[in-house]
Design a protein around this motif. Structure first.
Motif, PDB file in Angstrom:
ATOM      1  N   HIS A  92       0.975  -0.763   0.087  1.00 56.80           N
ATOM      2  CA  HIS A  92       0.082   0.298  -0.004  1.00 56.80           C
ATOM      3  C   HIS A  92       1.014   1.026  -0.140  1.00 56.80           C
ATOM      4  N   ALA A  93       1.818   1.202   0.741  1.00 56.21           N
ATOM      5  CA  ALA A  93       2.822   2.163   0.448  1.00 56.21           C
ATOM      6  C   ALA A  93       3.429   2.276  -0.429  1.00 56.21           C
ATOM      7  N   GLY A  94       4.117   1.396  -1.097  1.00 56.48           N
ATOM      8  CA  GLY A  94       4.264   1.644  -2.194  1.00 56.48           C
ATOM      9  C   GLY A  94       3.948   2.118  -3.346  1.00 56.48           C
ATOM     10  N   ALA A  95       2.152   1.784  -4.025  1.00 61.66           N
ATOM     11  CA  ALA A  95       1.120   2.192  -4.196  1.00 61.66           C
ATOM     12  C   ALA A  95       1.136   3.732  -3.865  1.00 61.66           C
ATOM     13  N   LYS A  96       1.216   4.254  -2.879  1.00 63.78           N
ATOM     14  CA  LYS A  96       0.378   5.457  -2.364  1.00 63.78           C
ATOM     15  C   LYS A  96       1.611   6.627  -2.702  1.00 63.78           C
ATOM     16  N   PHE A  97       2.233   5.820  -2.256  1.00 66.15           N
ATOM     17  CA  PHE A  97       4.165   7.392  -2.258  1.00 66.15           C
ATOM     18  C   PHE A  97       5.183   6.555  -3.366  1.00 66.15           C
ATOM     19  N   PRO A  98       4.978   6.404  -4.060  1.00 62.08           N
ATOM     20  CA  PRO A  98       6.646   5.901  -5.217  1.00 62.08           C
ATOM     21  C   PRO A  98       7.144   6.964  -4.967  1.00 62.08           C
ATOM     22  N   GLY A  99       8.286   6.057  -5.149  1.00 59.07           N
ATOM     23  CA  GLY A  99       9.568   6.881  -5.308  1.00 59.07           C
ATOM     24  C   GLY A  99       9.732   7.456  -3.354  1.00 59.07           C
ATOM     25  N   ILE A 100       9.012   7.494  -2.722  1.00 53.79           N
ATOM     26  CA  ILE A 100       9.016   8.206  -1.095  1.00 53.79           C
ATOM     27  C   ILE A 100       9.917   6.770  -0.341  1.00 53.79           C
ATOM     28  N   SER A 101      10.816   6.813   0.708  1.00 57.60           N
ATOM     29  CA  SER A 101      11.439   6.063   1.487  1.00 57.60           C
ATOM     30  C   SER A 101      10.324   5.140   2.664  1.00 57.60           C
ATOM     31  N   CYS A 120       7.377 -11.816   4.058  1.00 58.90           N
ATOM     32  CA  CYS A 120       7.326 -10.200   4.482  1.00 58.90           C
ATOM     33  C   CYS A 120       8.601 -10.001   4.673  1.00 58.90           C
ATOM     34  N   ARG A 121       9.543 -10.601   5.294  1.00 59.57           N
ATOM     35  CA  ARG A 121      10.488 -10.412   4.966  1.00 59.57           C
ATOM     36  C   ARG A 121      11.279 -10.082   3.966  1.00 59.57           C
ATOM     37  N   GLN A 122      11.079 -11.100   2.866  1.00 60.50           N
ATOM     38  CA  GLN A 122      11.600 -10.889   1.036  1.00 60.50           C
ATOM     39  C   GLN A 122      10.427  -9.592   0.819  1.00 60.50           C
ATOM     40  N   ALA A 123       9.793  -9.622   1.281  1.00 59.76           N
ATOM     41  CA  ALA A 123       8.950  -8.205   0.769  1.00 59.76           C
ATOM     42  C   ALA A 123       9.658  -6.766   1.419  1.00 59.76           C
ATOM     43  N   ILE A 124       9.326  -6.684   2.794  1.00 65.38           N
ATOM     44  CA  ILE A 124      10.358  -5.406   3.237  1.00 65.38           C
ATOM     45  C   ILE A 124      11.653  -5.583   2.694  1.00 65.38           C
ATOM     46  N   PHE A 125      12.434  -6.261   2.126  1.00 68.34           N
ATOM     47  CA  PHE A 125      13.705  -6.424   2.254  1.00 68.34           C
ATOM     48  C   PHE A 125      14.021  -5.207   0.924  1.00 68.34           C
ATOM     49  N   GLU A 126      13.287  -6.189  -0.135  1.00 68.16           N
ATOM     50  CA  GLU A 126      12.573  -5.445  -1.788  1.00 68.16           C
ATOM     51  C   GLU A 126      13.110  -3.600  -1.682  1.00 68.16           C
ATOM     52  N   TYR A 127      11.941  -3.473  -0.798  1.00 67.22           N
ATOM     53  CA  TYR A 127      12.186  -2.369  -0.874  1.00 67.22           C
ATOM     54  C   TYR A 127      13.179  -1.690   0.133  1.00 67.22           C
ATOM     55  N   GLU A 128      13.372  -2.137   1.320  1.00 61.01           N
ATOM     56  CA  GLU A 128      15.019  -1.543   1.376  1.00 61.01           C
ATOM     57  C   GLU A 128      15.951  -1.514   0.305  1.00 61.01           C
ATOM     58  N   PHE A 129      16.221  -2.600  -0.198  1.00 62.21           N
ATOM     59  CA  PHE A 129      17.656  -2.641  -1.227  1.00 62.21           C
ATOM     60  C   PHE A 129      17.093  -1.263  -2.415  1.00 62.21           C
ATOM     61  N   LYS A 130      15.646  -1.537  -2.481  1.00 65.83           N
ATOM     62  CA  LYS A 130      15.369  -0.471  -3.878  1.00 65.83           C
ATOM     63  C   LYS A 130      16.168   0.856  -3.089  1.00 65.83           C
ATOM     64  N   GLN A 131      15.662   1.176  -2.172  1.00 69.27           N
ATOM     65  CA  GLN A 131      15.818   2.833  -1.481  1.00 69.27           C
ATOM     66  C   GLN A 131      17.269   3.185  -1.519  1.00 69.27           C
ATOM     67  N   LYS A 132      17.933   1.677  -0.739  1.00 71.55           N
ATOM     68  CA  LYS A 132      18.899   1.629  -0.953  1.00 71.55           C
ATOM     69  C   LYS A 132      19.476   2.254   0.600  1.00 71.55           C
ATOM     70  N   GLN A 133      18.377   2.173   1.621  1.00 73.21           N
ATOM     71  CA  GLN A 133      18.440   2.689   2.986  1.00 73.21           C
ATOM     72  C   GLN A 133      17.619   1.752   3.820  1.00 73.21           C
ATOM     73  N   PRO A 134      18.006   1.460   5.287  1.00 72.25           N
ATOM     74  CA  PRO A 134      17.376   1.052   6.100  1.00 72.25           C
ATOM     75  C   PRO A 134      16.241   1.122   6.046  1.00 72.25           C
ATOM     76  N   ILE A 135      15.893  -0.277   6.382  1.00 70.71           N
ATOM     77  CA  ILE A 135      13.860   0.208   7.387  1.00 70.71           C
ATOM     78  C   ILE A 135      13.466  -0.523   8.234  1.00 70.71           C
ATOM     79  N   ARG A 136      14.059  -0.156   9.681  1.00 70.45           N
ATOM     80  CA  ARG A 136      13.445  -0.270  11.085  1.00 70.45           C
ATOM     81  C   ARG A 136      12.437  -1.000  11.147  1.00 70.45           C
ATOM     82  N   LEU A 137      12.580  -1.773  11.770  1.00 70.49           N
ATOM     83  CA  LEU A 137      10.910  -2.973  12.601  1.00 70.49           C
ATOM     84  C   LEU A 137      11.201  -2.051  14.237  1.00 70.49           C
ATOM     85  N   LEU A 138       9.956  -2.553  14.609  1.00 67.77           N
ATOM     86  CA  LEU A 138       9.284  -2.221  16.040  1.00 67.77           C
ATOM     87  C   LEU A 138       8.565  -3.156  15.506  1.00 67.77           C
ATOM     88  N   LEU A 139       8.592  -4.260  16.816  1.00 65.71           N
ATOM     89  CA  LEU A 139       7.432  -5.399  17.077  1.00 65.71           C
ATOM     90  C   LEU A 139       7.051  -5.928  18.169  1.00 65.71           C
TER      91      LEU A 139
END
Length: 162
Positions: free
Chosen positions: A82-91, A116-135
Motif C-alpha cells: 500500500h505504501a509503495g502504491a500510494k507513495f512511489p519513490g518515497i522511502s 514478508c521479510r523478502q517483500a520488505i527487503f525488496e523495498y530496503e534494497f530499492k531505496q538503499k536505506q534501512p527499514i527499521r522494525l518495531l515488534l
C-alpha cells in the motif's frame, strides 16, 4: 579452501511501549488500532502494521485471510505494498508490527514471516536505506531491529537477475 563467517545483529528490547520515543509510540498505536481490523476468521491471529514514510505519512495494513490459505495476505505486505502504491519513490523509514490472538494472549513479539521479510527487503534494497522494525505483542516488550536486512541475511535481490 573453506571459510567460516558469523552473521549476527543487535536488537534493542524496550520493557514497554512507554519507553519508545513519542513518534514510535504513535506509530505502534496505529498498528494496534489497525490490528483490530484484521480479517482472521481461520487463524484467529490478528496482525497490524503501520509504516512511517520519509514524508511523515503513515500507511497501515492488517492481515487478510482467505479460506484458500495461500490467497490471504499478511499485514506487513498489505502495508508495504500500500505504501509503495500510494507513495512511489518515497522511502519507508519504520514499520511497527503488533500481533494478538482471539484464543490466547500473545506475550512475545512476532517477527515477520519469510515472505514478508523478502517483500520488505525488496523495498530496503530499492531505496538503499534501512527499514527499521518495531515488534510488539499484545502488551509488554518491544523489539527494535535496525534493518530488515538484519533478520534476512543473505537476502535475494535484483542483482541475481542481471
Amino acid at each position: 579452501m573453506s571459510e567460516q563467517k558469523n552473521i549476527s545483529f543487535d536488537i534493542t528490547i524496550y520493557d514497554s511501549i512507554d519507553e519508545l520515543a513519542q513518534d514510535d509510540q504513535s506509530l505502534m498505536l496505529e498498528a494496534v488500532a489497525v490490528r483490530k481490523n484484521a480479517y482472521a476468521p481461520y487463524s484467529k491471529f490478528r496482525v497490524g502494521a503501520a509504516v512511517k514514510m520519509a514524508n511523515s505519512e503513515i500507511v497501515i495494513g492488517s492481515n487478510q485471510e482467505n479460506a484458500c490459505y495461500p490467497s490471504g495476505l499478511c499485514a506487513e505486505r498489505v502495508a508495504i505494498f500500500h505504501a509503495g502504491a500510494k507513495f512511489p519513490g518515497i522511502s519507508v523509514k519504520t514499520i511497527a508490527i503488533t500481533a494478538a490472538s482471539d484464543n490466547y494472549e500473545v506475550s512475545v513479539p512476532a517477527a515477520p514471516c519469510g515472505n514478508c521479510r523478502q517483500a520488505i527487503f525488496e523495498y530496503e534494497f530499492k531505496q538503499k536505506q534501512p527499514i527499521r522494525l518495531l515488534l510488539m505483542a499484545e502488551k509488554g516488550s518491544v523489539i527494535e531491529c535496525r534493518a530488515i536486512e538484519d533478520i534476512l541475511p543473505l537476502g535475494f535481490n535484483s542483482t541475481f537477475l542481471a
